[in-house]
Write a protein that holds these residues in place. Structure first.
Motif, PDB file in Angstrom:
ATOM      1  N   SER A  91      34.115  42.796  46.412  1.00 54.90           N
ATOM      2  CA  SER A  91      33.659  42.444  45.070  1.00 54.90           C
ATOM      3  C   SER A  91      34.073  41.019  44.742  1.00 54.90           C
ATOM      4  CB  SER A  91      34.231  43.410  44.034  1.00 54.90           C
ATOM      5  OG  SER A  91      35.628  43.233  43.947  1.00 54.90           O
ATOM      6  N   GLN A  93      35.706  40.134  42.133  1.00 58.34           N
ATOM      7  CA  GLN A  93      37.079  40.143  41.633  1.00 58.34           C
ATOM      8  C   GLN A  93      38.079  40.004  42.784  1.00 58.34           C
ATOM      9  OE1 GLN A  93      34.773  42.431  40.663  1.00 58.34           O
ATOM     10  NE2 GLN A  93      34.417  41.634  38.606  1.00 58.34           N
ATOM     11  N   GLU A  94      37.836  40.705  43.891  1.00 58.94           N
ATOM     12  CA  GLU A  94      38.704  40.564  45.060  1.00 58.94           C
ATOM     13  C   GLU A  94      38.637  39.150  45.613  1.00 58.94           C
ATOM     14  OE1 GLU A  94      38.092  43.418  48.143  1.00 58.94           O
ATOM     15  OE2 GLU A  94      37.830  45.050  46.720  1.00 58.94           O
ATOM     16  N   GLU A  96      37.978  36.356  43.906  1.00 57.77           N
ATOM     17  CA  GLU A  96      38.725  35.461  43.020  1.00 57.77           C
ATOM     18  C   GLU A  96      40.223  35.618  43.237  1.00 57.77           C
ATOM     19  OE1 GLU A  96      37.262  36.568  39.190  1.00 57.77           O
ATOM     20  OE2 GLU A  96      35.527  35.232  39.327  1.00 57.77           O
ATOM     21  N   LYS A  97      40.686  36.842  43.387  1.00 61.73           N
ATOM     22  CA  LYS A  97      42.112  37.097  43.606  1.00 61.73           C
ATOM     23  C   LYS A  97      42.567  36.477  44.936  1.00 61.73           C
ATOM     24  CE  LYS A  97      43.310  41.338  44.153  1.00 61.73           C
ATOM     25  NZ  LYS A  97      43.736  42.745  44.011  1.00 61.73           N
TER      26      LYS A  97
END
Length: 103
Positions: A91, A93-94, A96-97
């Motif tokens: 995803s 979000q992963e 970006e992290k």
């Protein structure tokens, strides 16, 4: 022989680009990124005859433009993060992290 060698390196570069793109982008946006890459490649193929026409202005200009583009993209590729042994992200979000932690 030089043309064949150049064609082989071009093929190797495209393979590297596709492999690195698969590893860098998350599953949910990967298809869109491949579409953008395909579009940019076709724009480059469309502009290529125009750049070849620059040889009328200065005979070495097309080779200079292509060479500079190749060298610049090679150095930009060196700035990409290492993906060896890292899991594929699923995803955004992963993703970006992952990039926040690598900085």
């Amino acid at each position: 022989i030089l043309a064949f060698t150049g064609k082989a390196f071009i093929g190797a570069c495209f393979q590297g680009i596709y492999q690195h793109t698969t590893e860098l982008y998350s599953t949910d946006i990967r298809a869109e990124i491949f579409g953008i890459m395909n579009f940019v490649g076709k724009v480059g193929a469309t502009i290529c005859p125009i750049l070849i026409g620059l040889a009328e202005i200065y005979p070495m200009l097309p080779g200079l433009v292509f060479g500079v583009c190749g060298v610049v993209s090679g150095f930009m590729h060196l700035m990409l993060p290492e993906t060896l042994g890292m899991p594929l992200v699923m995803s955004v979000q992963e993703l970006e992290k992952l990039f926040k932690s690598s900085r």
